[in-house]
Design a protein around this motif. Structure first.
Motif, PDB file in Angstrom:
ATOM      1  N   ASP A  44       0.851  -1.187   0.000  1.00 19.33           N
ATOM      2  CA  ASP A  44       0.000   0.000   0.000  1.00 19.33           C
ATOM      3  C   ASP A  44       0.888   1.238   0.000  1.00 19.33           C
ATOM      4  O   ASP A  44       1.918   1.281   0.667  1.00 19.33           O
ATOM      5  CB  ASP A  44      -0.895   0.037   1.245  1.00 19.33           C
ATOM      6  CG  ASP A  44      -2.019  -0.988   1.181  1.00 19.33           C
ATOM      7  OD1 ASP A  44      -2.398  -1.367   0.062  1.00 19.33           O
ATOM      8  OD2 ASP A  44      -2.511  -1.393   2.251  1.00 19.33           O
ATOM      9  N   GLY A  45       0.462   2.238  -0.720  1.00 21.11           N
ATOM     10  CA  GLY A  45       1.212   3.489  -0.760  1.00 21.11           C
ATOM     11  C   GLY A  45       0.861   4.419   0.380  1.00 21.11           C
ATOM     12  O   GLY A  45       1.580   5.364   0.672  1.00 21.11           O
ATOM     13  N   VAL A  46      -0.266   4.134   1.052  1.00 19.08           N
ATOM     14  CA  VAL A  46      -0.747   4.999   2.117  1.00 19.08           C
ATOM     15  C   VAL A  46      -0.861   4.188   3.400  1.00 19.08           C
ATOM     16  O   VAL A  46      -1.329   3.046   3.387  1.00 19.08           O
ATOM     17  CB  VAL A  46      -2.125   5.592   1.742  1.00 19.08           C
ATOM     18  CG1 VAL A  46      -2.686   6.428   2.868  1.00 19.08           C
ATOM     19  CG2 VAL A  46      -2.026   6.399   0.473  1.00 19.08           C
ATOM     20  N   ILE A  47      -0.463   4.771   4.517  1.00 16.20           N
ATOM     21  CA  ILE A  47      -0.605   4.104   5.812  1.00 16.20           C
ATOM     22  C   ILE A  47      -2.059   4.224   6.243  1.00 16.20           C
ATOM     23  O   ILE A  47      -2.589   5.328   6.364  1.00 16.20           O
ATOM     24  CB  ILE A  47       0.328   4.740   6.856  1.00 16.20           C
ATOM     25  CG1 ILE A  47       1.775   4.565   6.437  1.00 16.20           C
ATOM     26  CG2 ILE A  47       0.087   4.132   8.227  1.00 16.20           C
ATOM     27  CD1 ILE A  47       2.756   5.297   7.318  1.00 16.20           C
ATOM     28  N   LYS A  48      -2.681   3.082   6.484  1.00 15.36           N
ATOM     29  CA  LYS A  48      -4.095   3.051   6.871  1.00 15.36           C
ATOM     30  C   LYS A  48      -4.234   2.745   8.353  1.00 15.36           C
ATOM     31  O   LYS A  48      -3.269   2.427   9.047  1.00 15.36           O
ATOM     32  CB  LYS A  48      -4.825   1.996   6.049  1.00 15.36           C
ATOM     33  CG  LYS A  48      -4.831   2.296   4.570  1.00 15.36           C
ATOM     34  CD  LYS A  48      -5.555   1.231   3.800  1.00 15.36           C
ATOM     35  CE  LYS A  48      -5.495   1.540   2.315  1.00 15.36           C
ATOM     36  NZ  LYS A  48      -6.026   0.445   1.515  1.00 15.36           N
ATOM     37  N   LYS A  49      -5.466   2.831   8.813  1.00 20.33           N
ATOM     38  CA  LYS A  49      -5.766   2.592  10.225  1.00 20.33           C
ATOM     39  C   LYS A  49      -5.347   1.192  10.652  1.00 20.33           C
ATOM     40  O   LYS A  49      -4.816   0.995  11.753  1.00 20.33           O
ATOM     41  CB  LYS A  49      -7.264   2.783  10.448  1.00 20.33           C
ATOM     42  CG  LYS A  49      -7.728   2.565  11.848  1.00 20.33           C
ATOM     43  CD  LYS A  49      -9.230   2.766  11.947  1.00 20.33           C
ATOM     44  CE  LYS A  49      -9.749   2.441  13.324  1.00 20.33           C
ATOM     45  NZ  LYS A  49     -11.195   2.628  13.419  1.00 20.33           N
ATOM     46  N   GLU A  50      -5.537   0.214   9.790  1.00 20.60           N
ATOM     47  CA  GLU A  50      -5.190  -1.169  10.109  1.00 20.60           C
ATOM     48  C   GLU A  50      -3.690  -1.333  10.327  1.00 20.60           C
ATOM     49  O   GLU A  50      -3.261  -2.094  11.191  1.00 20.60           O
ATOM     50  CB  GLU A  50      -5.642  -2.119   8.995  1.00 20.60           C
ATOM     51  CG  GLU A  50      -7.143  -2.159   8.781  1.00 20.60           C
ATOM     52  CD  GLU A  50      -7.659  -1.035   7.911  1.00 20.60           C
ATOM     53  OE1 GLU A  50      -6.907  -0.550   7.038  1.00 20.60           O
ATOM     54  OE2 GLU A  50      -8.809  -0.624   8.127  1.00 20.60           O
ATOM     55  N   HIS A  51      -2.906  -0.599   9.541  1.00 22.60           N
ATOM     56  CA  HIS A  51      -1.453  -0.672   9.682  1.00 22.60           C
ATOM     57  C   HIS A  51      -1.011  -0.118  11.037  1.00 22.60           C
ATOM     58  O   HIS A  51      -0.136  -0.684  11.696  1.00 22.60           O
ATOM     59  CB  HIS A  51      -0.758   0.095   8.555  1.00 22.60           C
ATOM     60  CG  HIS A  51      -1.118  -0.401   7.194  1.00 22.60           C
ATOM     61  ND1 HIS A  51      -1.410   0.462   6.165  1.00 22.60           N
ATOM     62  CD2 HIS A  51      -1.254  -1.639   6.686  1.00 22.60           C
ATOM     63  CE1 HIS A  51      -1.695  -0.242   5.079  1.00 22.60           C
ATOM     64  NE2 HIS A  51      -1.609  -1.523   5.377  1.00 22.60           N
ATOM     65  N   VAL A  52      -1.628   0.979  11.437  1.00 19.97           N
ATOM     66  CA  VAL A  52      -1.269   1.604  12.711  1.00 19.97           C
ATOM     67  C   VAL A  52      -1.680   0.717  13.875  1.00 19.97           C
ATOM     68  O   VAL A  52      -0.923   0.546  14.839  1.00 19.97           O
ATOM     69  CB  VAL A  52      -1.909   3.004  12.824  1.00 19.97           C
ATOM     70  CG1 VAL A  52      -1.613   3.623  14.177  1.00 19.97           C
ATOM     71  CG2 VAL A  52      -1.420   3.911  11.713  1.00 19.97           C
ATOM     72  N   LEU A  53      -2.875   0.123  13.809  1.00 18.95           N
ATOM     73  CA  LEU A  53      -3.334  -0.746  14.893  1.00 18.95           C
ATOM     74  C   LEU A  53      -2.448  -1.988  15.031  1.00 18.95           C
ATOM     75  O   LEU A  53      -2.116  -2.405  16.146  1.00 18.95           O
ATOM     76  CB  LEU A  53      -4.788  -1.145  14.669  1.00 18.95           C
ATOM     77  CG  LEU A  53      -5.809  -0.016  14.813  1.00 18.95           C
ATOM     78  CD1 LEU A  53      -7.201  -0.513  14.469  1.00 18.95           C
ATOM     79  CD2 LEU A  53      -5.780   0.547  16.215  1.00 18.95           C
ATOM     80  N   ALA A  54      -2.068  -2.568  13.907  1.00 18.74           N
ATOM     81  CA  ALA A  54      -1.184  -3.730  13.953  1.00 18.74           C
ATOM     82  C   ALA A  54       0.181  -3.356  14.513  1.00 18.74           C
ATOM     83  O   ALA A  54       0.777  -4.105  15.301  1.00 18.74           O
ATOM     84  CB  ALA A  54      -1.038  -4.333  12.559  1.00 18.74           C
ATOM     85  N   ALA A  55       0.676  -2.192  14.135  1.00 20.47           N
ATOM     86  CA  ALA A  55       1.968  -1.726  14.637  1.00 20.47           C
ATOM     87  C   ALA A  55       1.889  -1.440  16.135  1.00 20.47           C
ATOM     88  O   ALA A  55       2.834  -1.746  16.880  1.00 20.47           O
ATOM     89  CB  ALA A  55       2.403  -0.471  13.884  1.00 20.47           C
TER      90      ALA A  55
END
Length: 88
Positions: A67-78
């Motif tokens: 993905d080119g954009v950081i999404k909410k799911e990426h932040v929650l997983a991180a």
């Protein structure tokens, strides 16, 4: 000339920590807490380091998912990974 016009319209970046805000927050949450002179700065530094680690981990998650954009799911997983690592 155009470059200087663009630079003057940028928002001002704070170079100092919001010490009075942090002290007031500590006093409201924990009135009996006694903090060292630079204790509020250490708390601020800890918050900045956490946000930096969160951003890096989120960026890596987005890159893995192509993905080119950081999404909410990426932040929650991180956040889950970082909080699990910081437990000790």
């Amino acid at each position: 000339m155009a470059v200087s016009g663009v630079l003057s319209q940028r928002t001002h970046v704070r170079r100092k920590a919001p010490r009075t805000f942090l002290r007031r927050l500590f006093r409201r949450q924990k009135p009996r807490l006694r903090l060292e002179t630079g204790g509020d700065l250490l708390v601020h530094l800890n918050c900045l380091l956490f946000v930096h680690r969160l951003a890096e981990e989120s960026r890596m998650n987005a890159f893995e998912n192509k993905d080119g954009v950081i999404k909410k799911e990426h932040v929650l997983a991180a956040a889950k990974v970082i909080l699990k690592k910081s437990r000790g």
